[in-house]
Write an enzyme that holds these catalytic residues in place. Sequence first.
Site, short mmCIF file in Angstrom:
data_model
loop_
_atom_site.label_atom_id
_atom_site.label_comp_id
_atom_site.label_asym_id
_atom_site.label_seq_id
_atom_site.Cartn_x
_atom_site.Cartn_y
_atom_site.Cartn_z
N LYS A 122 12.77 1.25 -8.11
CA LYS A 122 11.51 0.82 -7.46
C LYS A 122 11.85 -0.41 -6.63
O LYS A 122 12.90 -1.38 -7.28
CB LYS A 122 10.22 0.78 -8.35
CG LYS A 122 8.88 0.80 -7.57
CD LYS A 122 8.56 2.30 -7.19
CE LYS A 122 7.36 2.21 -6.37
NZ LYS A 122 6.76 3.59 -6.22
N ASP A 162 5.55 3.01 -0.34
CA ASP A 162 4.58 2.82 -1.37
C ASP A 162 3.51 1.90 -0.80
O ASP A 162 3.25 1.85 0.49
CB ASP A 162 5.24 2.31 -2.77
CG ASP A 162 4.44 2.37 -3.88
OD1 ASP A 162 4.30 3.60 -4.63
OD2 ASP A 162 3.61 1.28 -4.23
P1 NDP Z 1 -1.50 2.55 0.68
O1 NDP Z 1 -1.28 1.35 0.85
O2 NDP Z 1 -1.28 3.50 1.89
O3 NDP Z 1 -2.97 2.59 0.21
C1 NDP Z 1 -3.28 2.01 -1.00
C2 NDP Z 1 -4.89 2.23 -1.24
O4 NDP Z 1 -5.24 1.51 -2.42
C3 NDP Z 1 -5.65 1.15 -0.21
O5 NDP Z 1 -6.71 1.74 -0.17
C4 NDP Z 1 -5.79 -0.20 -0.89
O6 NDP Z 1 -6.90 -0.94 -0.33
C5 NDP Z 1 -6.12 0.31 -2.27
N1 NDP Z 1 -5.53 -0.80 -3.24
C6 NDP Z 1 -4.25 -1.12 -3.32
N2 NDP Z 1 -4.30 -2.12 -4.50
C7 NDP Z 1 -5.57 -2.35 -4.81
C8 NDP Z 1 -6.16 -2.95 -6.01
N3 NDP Z 1 -5.28 -3.71 -6.54
N4 NDP Z 1 -7.43 -2.68 -6.15
C9 NDP Z 1 -8.04 -1.85 -5.54
N5 NDP Z 1 -7.68 -1.21 -4.34
C10 NDP Z 1 -6.50 -1.24 -4.18
O7 NDP Z 1 -0.63 3.18 -0.62
P2 NDP Z 1 -0.33 4.50 -1.03
O8 NDP Z 1 -1.54 5.38 -0.64
O9 NDP Z 1 0.93 5.05 -0.64
O10 NDP Z 1 -0.56 4.45 -2.82
C11 NDP Z 1 -1.44 4.42 -3.60
C12 NDP Z 1 -1.02 4.58 -5.01
O11 NDP Z 1 -0.33 6.04 -5.03
C13 NDP Z 1 0.06 3.69 -5.43
O12 NDP Z 1 -0.21 3.57 -6.94
C14 NDP Z 1 1.40 4.18 -5.47
O13 NDP Z 1 2.16 3.68 -6.27
C15 NDP Z 1 1.08 5.85 -5.49
N6 NDP Z 1 2.01 6.59 -5.15
C16 NDP Z 1 2.46 6.75 -3.57
C17 NDP Z 1 3.29 7.52 -3.02
C18 NDP Z 1 3.46 7.81 -1.67
O14 NDP Z 1 4.08 8.59 -1.35
N7 NDP Z 1 2.84 6.85 -1.05
C19 NDP Z 1 3.81 8.49 -3.98
C20 NDP Z 1 3.64 8.40 -5.57
C21 NDP Z 1 2.64 7.64 -5.78
P3 NDP Z 1 -6.40 -1.98 0.79
O15 NDP Z 1 -6.28 -1.19 2.08
O16 NDP Z 1 -7.42 -2.98 0.74
O17 NDP Z 1 -5.19 -2.57 0.13
#
Ligand code: NDP
Length: 449
Positions: A122, A162
């Site tokens: 990561k 991510d």
């Molecule tokens: P994105 O950046 O596309 O979206 C993240 C979302 O979560 C946004 O809506 C963001 O809000 C919100 N968010 C992030 N941090 C916080 C926080 N501290 N408190 C509240 N809301 C938060 O990321 P992904 O959708 O790619 O990732 C989301 C999760 O999925 C993570 O845990 C990631 O590790 C996991 N994941 C992702 C994969 C992928 O293929 N993308 C694969 C496997 C797991 P805002 O827009 O305000 O930042």
Amino acid sequence: MDDFMTMVREKDPGEEEFHQAVEEVLESVKPVIERNPEYRRAAVLERIVEPERVIQFRVPWMDDEGQVHVNRGFRVEMNSAIGPYKGGLRFHPSVNLGIMKFLAFEQVFKNSLTTLGMGGAKGGSDFNPKGKSDNEIMRFCQGYMTELFRHIGPNTDIPAGDIGVGTREIGYLFGMYKKLKNEFSGVLTGKSLNWGGSLIRPEATGYGCVYFAAEMLATRNDKLEGKTCLISGSGNVAQYTAEKILHLGGRVVTLSDSYGYIYDEQGIDSEKLEFVKELKNIKRGRIDRYTEKYTSAVYTPADQILDHNPLWGHGADCCFPCATENEIQRQDAENLTNNGVQLICEGANMPSTPEAVDIFSDRGILYGPSKAANAGGVAVSGLEMAQNSMRLNWPAEEVNSRLKIIMKSIHQTCLDAAEEYGEAGSYVAGANIAGFVKVVSAMLDQGLV
Ligand code: NDP
């Protein structure tokens, strides 16, 4: 085991998320260690919690006004026993070494479950992409890759996206890698379709999570059709989780971002979801804008002081946390279960605290832990690597059907491993044990390296 955990904590104090992830795996693999005394002599636990390599570096970059900023870049190469390092990059102000190590550790077991040959890693930076111009994002990505390029490669380490790293960032990172190495290769996944990306990669984590949920419900002769679902987040994983729930006849009533959440009692249908995609992916706006367009919805701003998140206080059948780690706390788990939730399926990485997980398992809720439930993303990244190696592009139907097969197989693998070690029905035990056994046996085959 207690002594071992004390050692991990004392060695790296302050890495709470890493300790949490290690402790959960340790709890599950106790019976495996007991059954295989040679694992102690080979110090497999000590080896598996120690990253093979940690790279930390300075990323200086200049904003549009000419001001110089310095961020910290990371890549944690955790384990390469079953394949080249693989795992996403996160750009978020909360990023530190402990978060990187927790995510890399989880990735090792997740990748092992996918059936594909990928080690775990990561990376990322404490850079905050919010409010930055495209040019600032590009300069930061170029600065980050200027150091990272010497540590990665299509047969060595293949990063992906991510939080805060999507197709735009992957494009800038890839461009700089290509220039520095003078090589066009499959060194990153999550690329755009017209230059090496795979169909269904953007959808894969969310779709895979819902396929996993459907498998869990099927064990109780149930399905997603007609189920009311809570989703947190509104990024990549949340959007495609919502899309697949709608395909399968479910009803989605919430989405969120770090500033707050929306509750739409009339349901977020596919037209409303398209609005959210455009809002988040193109306009890069806040989720509260949803209520301006759809007045049936109510927006609640985030409140850091509360010991619970009101999003999880709404009555629903299923819950898909898709934002970030530890977003479901003890009180949230109480609220969810008191309101009759039947299934929790984790799109985000480690979104439930250990106390919340205990509540789910004590109350017999179907609980799909992230390392199994969200493995679809990295699985399709593995398929992107395969297509890059063959210089071929598979049609969407083919990738999607492989994704479905992989999620079904992960689900079965979890159930089989849990059963074999006396924890029938526990997806947590099953995922940890199955992931662990495969990696450890490869480590032992390869000697002391
Ligand atoms: P994105 O950046 O596309 O979206 C993240 C979302 O979560 C946004 O809506 C963001 O809000 C919100 N968010 C992030 N941090 C916080 C926080 N501290 N408190 C509240 N809301 C938060 O990321 P992904 O959708 O790619 O990732 C989301 C999760 O999925 C993570 O845990 C990631 O590790 C996991 N994941 C992702 C994969 C992928 O293929 N993308 C694969 C496997 C797991 P805002 O827009 O305000 O930042």
